[in-house]
Design a protein around this motif. Structure first.
Motif, short mmCIF file in Angstrom:
data_model
loop_
_atom_site.label_atom_id
_atom_site.label_comp_id
_atom_site.label_asym_id
_atom_site.label_seq_id
_atom_site.Cartn_x
_atom_site.Cartn_y
_atom_site.Cartn_z
N CYS A 107 -80.96 40.93 -43.71
CA CYS A 107 -79.72 41.46 -43.18
C CYS A 107 -78.43 40.40 -43.29
O CYS A 107 -78.34 39.36 -42.65
CB CYS A 107 -79.60 42.22 -41.91
N CYS A 165 -68.78 43.03 -39.54
CA CYS A 165 -70.06 43.71 -39.37
C CYS A 165 -71.00 43.45 -38.40
O CYS A 165 -71.28 42.09 -38.08
CB CYS A 165 -70.96 43.47 -40.63
N THR A 214 -75.38 49.71 -42.54
CA THR A 214 -74.08 48.92 -42.17
C THR A 214 -73.39 49.37 -41.15
O THR A 214 -73.02 50.36 -41.24
CB THR A 214 -73.06 48.52 -43.55
N TRP A 254 -71.47 52.99 -42.04
CA TRP A 254 -71.09 53.25 -43.34
C TRP A 254 -72.06 54.39 -43.78
O TRP A 254 -73.16 54.67 -43.06
CB TRP A 254 -71.00 52.14 -44.26
N LEU A 311 -64.05 44.91 -44.86
CA LEU A 311 -65.24 44.91 -45.78
C LEU A 311 -65.33 46.14 -46.92
O LEU A 311 -64.87 47.36 -46.02
CB LEU A 311 -66.55 44.88 -45.11
N SER A 341 -74.46 40.10 -42.23
CA SER A 341 -73.41 40.81 -41.68
C SER A 341 -72.19 40.06 -41.62
O SER A 341 -72.26 39.08 -40.72
CB SER A 341 -74.02 41.57 -40.17
N GLY A 372 -76.01 44.45 -42.06
CA GLY A 372 -75.25 44.66 -43.41
C GLY A 372 -76.28 44.39 -44.67
O GLY A 372 -77.21 43.61 -44.35
N VAL A 423 -70.14 48.42 -38.46
CA VAL A 423 -68.90 47.70 -38.12
C VAL A 423 -68.17 48.15 -36.73
O VAL A 423 -68.44 49.16 -36.43
CB VAL A 423 -68.07 47.90 -39.38
#
Length: 353
Positions: A172, A178, A322, A317, A73, A174, A182, A324
């Motif tokens: 959200c 994720c 976000t 992130w 991503l 994802s 997201g 992951v």
């Protein structure tokens, strides 16, 4: 959520306030941090046990291809914040622009409150169900957000994520690796993706919270199995709920089922009480634990297990939302809001047949 780059102010803004769970430990004792490393571990009392090892890890290599078959991503572009009509009631946190954290005390309702919870849960389920029909190769997650936003406000409700601690969107989304949170953006869904859509609505002063993972086009058998088992783990956990049942049985039920298939259970994200506030006691852990607490009649809370094919370690992130998987492996999630009844549990966020 909390980012290591602004540790102290973000922690305080997330967890300190009226009726909020608080820790008396100084920050230096809450965290074990080694400069130059990605990981920060958090040491807190059981009140925060579902929020331990919070999301201070950073994913630096966005070009990495986790399994050689799909691309990792990447953040897309965000559209402007969508407006909400003035006549729609907003949750209190929208005005403060701060995430209020987990409020102390369970959400237990009288008959009127139960009917309000049923209404908000029903709307959340309807919105999620419709959002799932939009999933196809080429649609962007921002386009899904646009439809979800419009459907919620058309029904006189507020999209609970919008403005929660600065979250910029109404749902959200994802995708693939994720785990959760997201942010909808310009990335088009691709054939073979899986996507969790997490919908919460605030209707007549009550939140209804639900999510599901959907298939986009031709999805691998590996991904399908992960999604199937994740859904089964939620269903099995709900089936054991009833007045007097210990909350720790939820975690054991989910963890036992995941273990049968070799899947990991994410520990840093939890279910929670929900109702007049977005996040309340209890903290519902999805893994084996020894935390105390029992379910009571007319209580509402969410169960929302996140399972992974590989690493259960979360990496955040730079958007501070976000999250992951550390190794880029797939993650899936399902969530319902439930009401504890005399006979067991009623799923409030399930579409009527």
């Amino acid at each position: 959520m909390v980012g290591a780059s602004s540790l102290q102010p973000r922690l305080l803004s997330s967890f300190v306030g009226d009726r909020l769970v608080q820790s008396r430990q100084p920050l230096a004792q809450l965290f074990h941090y080694n400069p130059g490393r990605k990981h920060v571990s958090m040491q807190l009392s059981k009140t925060f046990s579902g929020l331990t090892n919070l999301l201070f890890n950073r994913r630096n290599n966005l070009d990495e291809v986790p399994d050689g078959k799909r691309k990792s991503l990447r953040p897309g572009k965000l559209s402007p914040r969508r407006p909400v009509p003035n006549h729609i009631k907003r949750p209190p946190y929208v005005k403060t622009r701060m995430a209020p954290g987990i409020a102390s005390g369970p959400e237990v309702h009288d008959l009127k409150g139960i009917e309000h919870m049923r209404a908000s849960g029903r709307l959340a389920a309807q919105v999620l169900n419709y959002a799932g029909t939009l999933v196809k190769p080429g649609i962007t997650t921002d386009e899904i957000d646009e439809v979800v936003h419009q459907m919620i406000i058309d029904n006189g409700a507020y999209p609970s994520p919008l403005g929660y601690g600065g979250f910029p969107k109404s749902v959200c989304t994802s995708v693939n690796e994720c785990i959760c949170h997201g942010i909808p953006d310009s990335r088009p869904l691709q054939d073979g993706d899986i996507i969790n859509i997490d919908v919460t609505v605030y209707l007549n002063g009550y939140h209804g919270d639900t999510s599901a993972t959907f298939f986009c086009g031709d999805v691998s058998e590996e991904a399908r199995n992960l999604v199937k088992v994740t859904k089964e783990s939620l269903d099995k956990a709900i089936s054991i709920c009833a007045p007097g049942v210990e909350f720790k049985k939820i975690g054991k039920t989910i963890h036992d089922h995941a273990d049968k298939f070799g899947y990991g259970v994410v520990r840093q994200f939890v279910g929670h009480g929900v109702g007049r506030v977005f996040h309340a006691d209890p903290v519902v852990l999805h893994f084996r634990n020894n935390d105390g607490g029992r379910m009571v009649l007319n209580q509402t809370f969410t169960i929302e297990p996140m399972l992974t094919i590989g690493s259960i370690n979360p990496v955040m992130w730079d958007d501070d939302w976000t999250v992951v998987t550390e190794d880029g492996s797939l993650s899936a999630q399902f969530e319902h809001t439930i009401l504890i009844t005399e006979d067991g549990a009623e799923i409030l966020t399930q579409c009527e047949a």
